[in-house]
Design a protein around this motif. Structure first.
Motif, mmCIF file in Angstrom:
data_model
loop_
_atom_site.group_PDB
_atom_site.id
_atom_site.type_symbol
_atom_site.label_atom_id
_atom_site.label_comp_id
_atom_site.label_asym_id
_atom_site.label_seq_id
_atom_site.Cartn_x
_atom_site.Cartn_y
_atom_site.Cartn_z
ATOM 1 N N ASP A 56 -5.621 -1.246 -6.826
ATOM 2 C CA ASP A 56 -5.539 0.262 -7.194
ATOM 3 C C ASP A 56 -4.168 0.842 -7.582
ATOM 4 O OD1 ASP A 56 -8.373 0.221 -7.666
ATOM 5 O OD2 ASP A 56 -8.552 0.831 -5.638
ATOM 6 N N GLN A 57 -2.985 0.159 -7.006
ATOM 7 C CA GLN A 57 -1.588 0.518 -6.856
ATOM 8 C C GLN A 57 -0.551 -0.236 -7.251
ATOM 9 O OE1 GLN A 57 -1.151 2.139 -2.690
ATOM 10 N NE2 GLN A 57 -3.320 1.090 -2.314
ATOM 11 N N LYS A 58 -1.039 -1.358 -8.005
ATOM 12 C CA LYS A 58 0.027 -2.460 -8.321
ATOM 13 C C LYS A 58 1.091 -2.037 -8.971
ATOM 14 C CE LYS A 58 -1.738 -6.537 -9.482
ATOM 15 N NZ LYS A 58 -2.368 -7.659 -10.194
ATOM 16 N N HIS A 98 0.760 -1.250 0.072
ATOM 17 C CA HIS A 98 -0.135 -0.015 -0.024
ATOM 18 C C HIS A 98 0.951 1.264 0.143
ATOM 19 C CE1 HIS A 98 -3.378 -2.427 0.816
ATOM 20 N NE2 HIS A 98 -4.272 -1.512 0.658
ATOM 21 N N GLN A 142 -6.983 3.043 -0.265
ATOM 22 C CA GLN A 142 -7.258 2.279 -1.637
ATOM 23 C C GLN A 142 -6.890 0.869 -1.550
ATOM 24 O OE1 GLN A 142 -4.917 4.382 -4.571
ATOM 25 N NE2 GLN A 142 -5.623 6.248 -4.175
ATOM 26 N N LYS A 197 7.911 -0.177 -5.412
ATOM 27 C CA LYS A 197 8.149 0.039 -4.045
ATOM 28 C C LYS A 197 8.757 -1.438 -3.385
ATOM 29 C CE LYS A 197 7.773 2.070 0.190
ATOM 30 N NZ LYS A 197 8.896 2.941 0.764
ATOM 31 N N VAL A 240 0.772 3.848 -1.837
ATOM 32 C CA VAL A 240 -0.110 5.259 -2.218
ATOM 33 C C VAL A 240 -0.918 5.675 -1.300
ATOM 34 C CG1 VAL A 240 -1.484 6.392 -4.063
ATOM 35 C CG2 VAL A 240 0.328 4.766 -4.662
ATOM 36 N N TYR A 246 -5.247 -2.639 -2.763
ATOM 37 C CA TYR A 246 -4.167 -3.112 -3.470
ATOM 38 C C TYR A 246 -3.843 -2.984 -4.855
ATOM 39 C CZ TYR A 246 -0.398 -6.389 -5.285
ATOM 40 O OH TYR A 246 0.553 -6.700 -6.139
ATOM 41 N N GLU A 298 2.816 0.874 -8.558
ATOM 42 C CA GLU A 298 3.554 1.561 -7.411
ATOM 43 C C GLU A 298 4.147 0.488 -6.333
ATOM 44 O OE1 GLU A 298 0.677 4.290 -9.149
ATOM 45 O OE2 GLU A 298 0.540 2.455 -8.463
#
Length: 264
Positions: free
Chosen positions: A147-149, A137, A143, A155, A139, A145, A151
């Protein structure tokens, strides 16, 4: 007045079980508290295994809860109740439990030990608990996971390449230092709650990133850290606890296993 109140609280709490309040269904940050209580053989209740456990957690963090005359309301679990005392925040709870459970050297033996042990625990929680959480997570926690795969992928790659080796390397140095008094445990030659915190953090990281951690263990650069991990695992009370139903399985908590975030 303060001394009288402290003495009164200690007297009222002396022979009552500890009460741990934490989310059911995940080990989470409450697991550090459980391991301390289990290692010490302490009597405690755990909301995670109570029928109304979820409602108990929700009642504690409800916006209508303003605490009582002695205790401010908690923001989030874990929460520890002991007699008329109610406190939150994992390292704060361990700071309270450590001397009472014999998981730090006594003040007579080493008056500053508790601060050193607490510093080690805080460092483990910073790099090996907060760090892995941010991998899935990066971002926003609000949200999903999914929705931000992209990033999360970036990371995690950075975490495995830089942050994880940095923190494992730090604890390897701690175990090589004179203050560890032998290199089996982090401080003073005896198990403290910092060792339990490091164990649980590393266990979670191994679940989240099994390929990366298996490679690192095989390489041998952090041999003392992994030796400590296995030594905690084999302690009789911890071993019994880990094999019991009291030990909850990892799921959608701090440590999550997404194969695409582990090493190729």
């Amino acid at each position: 007045m303060a001394t009288t109140q402290a003495a009164k609280r200690q007297k009222s709490s002396k022979d009552v079980p500890y009460e741990l309040i934490y989310w059911p269904g995940i080990p989470g940050r409450g697991e550090h508290v459980r391991l301390a209580l289990e290692e010490a053989g302490a009597s405690y209740t755990d909301s995670a295994h109570q029928k109304d456990g979820m409602n108990l957690v929700l009642s504690q963090i409800d916006a209508k809860n303003v605490g009582d005359a002695s205790n401010p309301p908690p923001l989030a679990p874990p929460i520890l109740k002991h007699g008329d005392l109610s406190i939150s925040q994992t390292p704060n709870i361990l700071l309270y439990l450590g001397p009472r459970l014999g998981l730090v050297p006594s003040a007579e033996e080493d008056e500053d030990a508790i601060y050193k042990v607490n510093g080690l625990a805080l460092t483990a929680l910073d790099g090996l608990s907060n760090g892995p959480h941010d991998c899935h997570h990066p971002v926003a926690t609000s949200q999903y996971y999914e929705d931000q795969k992209p990033e999360a992928k970036r990371k995690s790659a950075d975490y495995l390449a830089n942050r994880l080796p940095k923190f494992l390397g730090y604890f390897e140095r701690v175990l090589q230092g004179e203050a560890s008094k032998g290199g089996k445990w982090l401080y003073g030659g005896k198990l403290t709650y910092a060792d339990l915190v490091l164990y649980q953090c590393l266990d979670g990281v191994k679940f989240a990133f099994p390929k990366a951690t298996a490679r690192m263990e095989k390489e041998g650069k952090f041999g003392k850290v992994f030796d400590l991990y296995h030594a905690v695992q084999e302690r009789p009370k911890i071993k019994e606890y880990l094999a019991s139903e009291r030990r909850q399985k990892y799921s959608d908590g701090i440590y999550r296993h997404y194969p695409e975030l582990d090493e190729e």
